[in-house]
Design a protein around this motif. Structure first.
Motif, PDB file in Angstrom:
ATOM      1  N   ALA A   1      63.800   8.323 106.820  1.00  0.00           N
ATOM      2  CA  ALA A   1      65.245   8.554 106.961  1.00  0.00           C
ATOM      3  C   ALA A   1      66.047   8.642 105.642  1.00  0.00           C
ATOM      4  N   VAL A   2      65.732   7.641 104.622  1.00  0.00           N
ATOM      5  CA  VAL A   2      66.286   8.058 103.415  1.00  0.00           C
ATOM      6  C   VAL A   2      66.043   9.365 102.788  1.00  0.00           C
ATOM      7  N   VAL A   3      64.748   9.729 102.959  1.00  0.00           N
ATOM      8  CA  VAL A   3      64.586  10.951 102.317  1.00  0.00           C
ATOM      9  C   VAL A   3      65.246  12.096 103.106  1.00  0.00           C
ATOM     10  N   GLY A   4      65.317  11.834 104.374  1.00  0.00           N
ATOM     11  CA  GLY A   4      66.033  12.987 105.308  1.00  0.00           C
ATOM     12  C   GLY A   4      67.471  13.201 104.925  1.00  0.00           C
ATOM     13  N   ILE A   5      68.012  11.887 104.762  1.00  0.00           N
ATOM     14  CA  ILE A   5      69.569  11.910 104.297  1.00  0.00           C
ATOM     15  C   ILE A   5      69.802  12.638 103.152  1.00  0.00           C
ATOM     16  N   ARG A   6      68.689  12.376 101.842  1.00  0.00           N
ATOM     17  CA  ARG A   6      68.879  12.891 100.631  1.00  0.00           C
ATOM     18  C   ARG A   6      68.835  14.604 100.799  1.00  0.00           C
ATOM     19  N   VAL A   7      67.754  14.981 101.694  1.00  0.00           N
ATOM     20  CA  VAL A   7      67.689  16.440 102.025  1.00  0.00           C
ATOM     21  C   VAL A   7      68.886  16.912 102.649  1.00  0.00           C
ATOM     22  N   ALA A   8      69.084  16.360 103.684  1.00  0.00           N
ATOM     23  CA  ALA A   8      70.236  16.764 104.516  1.00  0.00           C
ATOM     24  C   ALA A   8      71.664  17.168 103.511  1.00  0.00           C
ATOM     25  N   SER A   9      71.859  16.022 102.571  1.00  0.00           N
ATOM     26  CA  SER A   9      73.038  16.046 101.517  1.00  0.00           C
ATOM     27  C   SER A   9      72.782  17.279 100.752  1.00  0.00           C
ATOM     28  N   ARG A  10      71.703  17.497 100.342  1.00  0.00           N
ATOM     29  CA  ARG A  10      71.441  18.396  99.143  1.00  0.00           C
ATOM     30  C   ARG A  10      71.709  19.960  99.893  1.00  0.00           C
ATOM     31  N   VAL A  11      71.305  19.876 101.239  1.00  0.00           N
ATOM     32  CA  VAL A  11      71.699  21.462 102.320  1.00  0.00           C
ATOM     33  C   VAL A  11      73.134  21.501 102.503  1.00  0.00           C
ATOM     34  N   GLY A  12      73.849  20.372 102.501  1.00  0.00           N
ATOM     35  CA  GLY A  12      75.343  20.518 102.710  1.00  0.00           C
ATOM     36  C   GLY A  12      75.633  19.950 104.053  1.00  0.00           C
ATOM     37  N   SER A  13      74.718  19.048 104.576  1.00  0.00           N
ATOM     38  CA  SER A  13      75.151  18.341 105.947  1.00  0.00           C
ATOM     39  C   SER A  13      76.333  17.422 105.727  1.00  0.00           C
ATOM     40  N   GLY A  14      77.138  17.162 106.960  1.00  0.00           N
ATOM     41  CA  GLY A  14      78.117  16.241 106.804  1.00  0.00           C
ATOM     42  C   GLY A  14      77.824  14.757 107.167  1.00  0.00           C
ATOM     43  N   ARG A  15      78.941  14.109 106.954  1.00  0.00           N
ATOM     44  CA  ARG A  15      78.521  12.416 107.070  1.00  0.00           C
ATOM     45  C   ARG A  15      77.928  12.317 108.755  1.00  0.00           C
ATOM     46  N   GLU A  16      78.497  13.154 109.794  1.00  0.00           N
ATOM     47  CA  GLU A  16      77.946  12.901 110.982  1.00  0.00           C
ATOM     48  C   GLU A  16      76.267  13.136 111.270  1.00  0.00           C
ATOM     49  N   SER A  17      75.744  14.168 110.430  1.00  0.00           N
ATOM     50  CA  SER A  17      74.458  14.335 110.541  1.00  0.00           C
ATOM     51  C   SER A  17      73.530  13.411 109.817  1.00  0.00           C
ATOM     52  N   MET A  18      74.535  13.018 108.494  1.00  0.00           N
ATOM     53  CA  MET A  18      73.554  11.831 107.791  1.00  0.00           C
ATOM     54  C   MET A  18      73.704  10.751 108.639  1.00  0.00           C
ATOM     55  N   ARG A  19      74.785  10.328 109.138  1.00  0.00           N
ATOM     56  CA  ARG A  19      74.709   9.144 110.027  1.00  0.00           C
ATOM     57  C   ARG A  19      73.733   9.130 111.156  1.00  0.00           C
ATOM     58  N   ALA A  20      73.475  10.263 111.778  1.00  0.00           N
ATOM     59  CA  ALA A  20      72.661  10.175 113.047  1.00  0.00           C
ATOM     60  C   ALA A  20      71.281   9.966 112.334  1.00  0.00           C
ATOM     61  N   ILE A  21      70.840  10.501 111.285  1.00  0.00           N
ATOM     62  CA  ILE A  21      69.542  10.244 110.623  1.00  0.00           C
ATOM     63  C   ILE A  21      69.346   8.570 110.594  1.00  0.00           C
ATOM     64  N   ALA A  22      70.378   8.044 109.979  1.00  0.00           N
ATOM     65  CA  ALA A  22      70.425   6.675 109.815  1.00  0.00           C
ATOM     66  C   ALA A  22      70.113   6.068 111.110  1.00  0.00           C
ATOM     67  N   ASP A  23      71.028   6.294 112.134  1.00  0.00           N
ATOM     68  CA  ASP A  23      71.117   5.474 113.298  1.00  0.00           C
ATOM     69  C   ASP A  23      69.887   5.748 113.958  1.00  0.00           C
ATOM     70  N   GLY A  24      69.095   6.841 113.983  1.00  0.00           N
ATOM     71  CA  GLY A  24      67.864   6.938 114.519  1.00  0.00           C
ATOM     72  C   GLY A  24      66.961   6.006 113.818  1.00  0.00           C
ATOM     73  N   ALA A  25      66.909   5.606 112.584  1.00  0.00           N
ATOM     74  CA  ALA A  25      66.095   4.701 111.806  1.00  0.00           C
ATOM     75  C   ALA A  25      66.507   3.428 112.427  1.00  0.00           C
ATOM     76  N   LEU A  26      67.545   3.095 112.462  1.00  0.00           N
ATOM     77  CA  LEU A  26      68.226   1.713 112.757  1.00  0.00           C
ATOM     78  C   LEU A  26      67.876   1.509 114.264  1.00  0.00           C
ATOM     79  N   LEU A  27      67.672   2.268 115.056  1.00  0.00           N
ATOM     80  CA  LEU A  27      67.105   2.135 116.490  1.00  0.00           C
ATOM     81  C   LEU A  27      65.750   1.433 116.404  1.00  0.00           C
ATOM     82  N   VAL A  28      64.960   1.953 115.588  1.00  0.00           N
ATOM     83  CA  VAL A  28      63.644   1.290 115.485  1.00  0.00           C
ATOM     84  C   VAL A  28      63.675  -0.240 114.971  1.00  0.00           C
ATOM     85  N   LEU A  29      64.766  -0.506 114.355  1.00  0.00           N
ATOM     86  CA  LEU A  29      64.907  -1.980 113.938  1.00  0.00           C
ATOM     87  C   LEU A  29      65.706  -3.063 114.719  1.00  0.00           C
ATOM     88  N   THR A  30      66.350  -2.209 115.635  1.00  0.00           N
ATOM     89  CA  THR A  30      67.451  -3.278 116.533  1.00  0.00           C
ATOM     90  C   THR A  30      66.734  -3.886 117.681  1.00  0.00           C
TER      91      THR A  30
END
Length: 142
Positions: free
Chosen positions: A112-141
């Motif tokens: 997810a960290v790598v995905g967020i970094r790549v998403a940022s690099r290609v100009g994705s917004g907060r919502e897209s990066m948040r979705a990646i993070a939230d998906g990873a957090l589901l595995v932990l919750t």
């Protein structure tokens, strides 16, 4: 490379060592900080993404970058082990789900960290990066 990796490790360790938070809360803070940092870099006109991710991609096939690739690979193994140890504690305390082994959960977080970094690099917004993070957090919750 070593200095960059050391600074990044210290930043993450500063969050992981906050014992006043549950392990799940620490993971949430890590993602929040990462997303905020990526958006702040973009706002200030600095390059987004991650130097170690970019280097790992380039160094994998370039013999001239073998030393850098080795440093990044070792750092990744070490950081995954550190993350897994915190997740193991979180599982024992009941604030991290036990459906996956801590080492596997650490891999999901890293992905997810790598995905967020790549998403940022290609100009994705907060919502897209948040979705990646939230998906990873589901595995932990739990």
């Amino acid at each position: 490379m070593a200095a960059y990796l050391g600074a990044a490790d210290q930043s993450v360790d500063g969050v992981l060592e906050q014992e006043s938070l549950t392990v799940l809360e620490r993971m949430t803070v890590l993602f929040d900080d990462l997303i905020d940092d990526e958006l702040d870099k973009r706002l200030k006109g600095r390059p987004s993404g991650c130097f170690s991710v970019n280097t790992a991609l380039e160094a994998a096939d370039d013999p001239a970058l073998a030393v850098a690739h080795g440093q990044i690979s070792k750092n990744l193994r070490d950081r995954l082990a550190v993350m897994a140890s915190y997740l193991r504690v979180g599982q024992a305390r009941g604030d991290i789900a036990c459906a996956m082994a801590p080492a596997s959960q650490a891999e999901v977080i890293n992905g997810a960290v790598v995905g967020i970094r790549v998403a940022s690099r290609v100009g994705s917004g907060r919502e897209s990066m948040r979705a990646i993070a939230d998906g990873a957090l589901l595995v932990l919750t739990p």
